[in-house]
Design a protein around this motif. Sequence first.
Motif, PDB file in Angstrom:
ATOM      1  N   ILE A  32     -21.872 -10.020  -0.278  1.00 43.96           N
ATOM      2  CA  ILE A  32     -20.427  -9.849  -0.167  1.00 43.96           C
ATOM      3  C   ILE A  32     -19.954  -9.008  -1.351  1.00 43.96           C
ATOM      4  O   ILE A  32     -20.308  -9.289  -2.497  1.00 43.96           O
ATOM      5  N   TYR A  33     -19.152  -7.987  -1.054  1.00 45.54           N
ATOM      6  CA  TYR A  33     -18.658  -7.074  -2.086  1.00 45.54           C
ATOM      7  C   TYR A  33     -17.136  -7.008  -2.033  1.00 45.54           C
ATOM      8  O   TYR A  33     -16.568  -6.809  -0.956  1.00 45.54           O
ATOM      9  N   ALA A  34     -16.499  -7.147  -3.184  1.00 48.21           N
ATOM     10  CA  ALA A  34     -15.043  -7.020  -3.253  1.00 48.21           C
ATOM     11  C   ALA A  34     -14.660  -5.566  -3.001  1.00 48.21           C
ATOM     12  O   ALA A  34     -15.354  -4.644  -3.432  1.00 48.21           O
ATOM     13  N   MET A  35     -13.559  -5.380  -2.294  1.00 45.90           N
ATOM     14  CA  MET A  35     -13.077  -4.026  -2.043  1.00 45.90           C
ATOM     15  C   MET A  35     -12.102  -3.637  -3.145  1.00 45.90           C
ATOM     16  O   MET A  35     -11.236  -4.417  -3.523  1.00 45.90           O
ATOM     17  N   ALA A  36     -12.269  -2.430  -3.645  1.00 40.03           N
ATOM     18  CA  ALA A  36     -11.446  -1.944  -4.756  1.00 40.03           C
ATOM     19  C   ALA A  36     -10.035  -1.622  -4.281  1.00 40.03           C
ATOM     20  O   ALA A  36      -9.798  -1.341  -3.106  1.00 40.03           O
ATOM     21  N   GLY A  37      -9.107  -1.657  -5.209  1.00 40.66           N
ATOM     22  CA  GLY A  37      -7.738  -1.243  -4.919  1.00 40.66           C
ATOM     23  C   GLY A  37      -7.674   0.255  -4.698  1.00 40.66           C
ATOM     24  O   GLY A  37      -8.623   0.989  -4.967  1.00 40.66           O
ATOM     25  N   ALA A  38      -6.556   0.728  -4.207  1.00 40.05           N
ATOM     26  CA  ALA A  38      -6.405   2.141  -3.871  1.00 40.05           C
ATOM     27  C   ALA A  38      -5.395   2.805  -4.795  1.00 40.05           C
ATOM     28  O   ALA A  38      -4.415   2.196  -5.216  1.00 40.05           O
ATOM     29  N   SER A  39      -5.623   4.087  -5.063  1.00 40.34           N
ATOM     30  CA  SER A  39      -4.741   4.870  -5.932  1.00 40.34           C
ATOM     31  C   SER A  39      -3.452   5.234  -5.197  1.00 40.34           C
ATOM     32  O   SER A  39      -3.337   5.090  -3.969  1.00 40.34           O
ATOM     33  N   TYR A  40      -2.505   5.739  -5.948  1.00 38.22           N
ATOM     34  CA  TYR A  40      -1.249   6.230  -5.378  1.00 38.22           C
ATOM     35  C   TYR A  40      -1.545   7.311  -4.340  1.00 38.22           C
ATOM     36  O   TYR A  40      -1.001   7.289  -3.233  1.00 38.22           O
ATOM     37  N   GLU A  41      -2.414   8.262  -4.696  1.00 40.95           N
ATOM     38  CA  GLU A  41      -2.747   9.363  -3.796  1.00 40.95           C
ATOM     39  C   GLU A  41      -3.353   8.830  -2.484  1.00 40.95           C
ATOM     40  O   GLU A  41      -3.005   9.290  -1.392  1.00 40.95           O
ATOM     41  N   HIS A  42      -4.238   7.881  -2.616  1.00 45.54           N
ATOM     42  CA  HIS A  42      -4.854   7.256  -1.440  1.00 45.54           C
ATOM     43  C   HIS A  42      -3.779   6.677  -0.525  1.00 45.54           C
ATOM     44  O   HIS A  42      -3.798   6.890   0.692  1.00 45.54           O
ATOM     45  N   ASN A  43      -2.839   5.959  -1.097  1.00 43.34           N
ATOM     46  CA  ASN A  43      -1.786   5.328  -0.303  1.00 43.34           C
ATOM     47  C   ASN A  43      -0.880   6.349   0.376  1.00 43.34           C
ATOM     48  O   ASN A  43      -0.472   6.148   1.529  1.00 43.34           O
ATOM     49  N   VAL A  44      -0.559   7.445  -0.307  1.00 45.86           N
ATOM     50  CA  VAL A  44       0.279   8.485   0.299  1.00 45.86           C
ATOM     51  C   VAL A  44      -0.456   9.125   1.473  1.00 45.86           C
ATOM     52  O   VAL A  44       0.113   9.316   2.562  1.00 45.86           O
ATOM     53  N   ARG A 142      -8.590  13.430  -4.194  1.00 46.81           N
ATOM     54  CA  ARG A 142      -8.519  14.120  -5.487  1.00 46.81           C
ATOM     55  C   ARG A 142      -8.247  15.603  -5.352  1.00 46.81           C
ATOM     56  O   ARG A 142      -7.831  16.257  -6.287  1.00 46.81           O
ATOM     57  N   LYS A 143      -8.506  16.147  -4.175  1.00 45.87           N
ATOM     58  CA  LYS A 143      -8.281  17.567  -3.893  1.00 45.87           C
ATOM     59  C   LYS A 143      -8.067  17.722  -2.401  1.00 45.87           C
ATOM     60  O   LYS A 143      -8.386  16.821  -1.625  1.00 45.87           O
TER      61      LYS A 143
END
Length: 192
Positions: A32-44, A142-143
Amino acid sequence: MGRPAIKVFSEVEYLALERKSSEKHFFYNGEIYAMAGASYEHNVIEDNLRLSIGNHLKGKSCRSFGCNLRMQVPGHSFYTYPDIMVICGDPVFRTDTFDTVTNPTILVEILSEGTADYDKGLKFDLYRYFQSLQEYVLVDSRKQHVLVYSRNDNGSWTMVEYKEAADRFRLHSIDLELSLADCYTGLNLPAA
């Protein structure tokens, strides 16, 4: 000194824990692996794409879902939450609890520095086992860079890369054309 033993979970144990958890985890081969949070860019980017895809699908037999619907690759002990999933027709659930689907038509993952290799590699290797999957879309956070993998009639996959804001790509399974500008509206990211 050896490596500490890793606890191995069954799929039943994972699902029981996940249904009680306030955080999301993916599961692969007993771990089982925790899922990382998302950046502002990811959310947009996710918001831009969910709006474009969702609006296009209104009144049609396909539906889009965000990152809160779990899916499982049939025949594999891999459960995860894609950033965006489109299911055409009725969803096929793993069990009668209606919280884990097994028939995506389109999967979209938004790449970050920490997830890019995983999303392009092992995850796509496993996603290709979905017989229902027609397109796999990778959108860099990121790009300005989008990769679209499409399943061919013979089961092989073709990848097309898009790098310019004016570039347009088509999701054939839902007959939707998008531009990179549609993905990156509200962000000032460099070209690839």
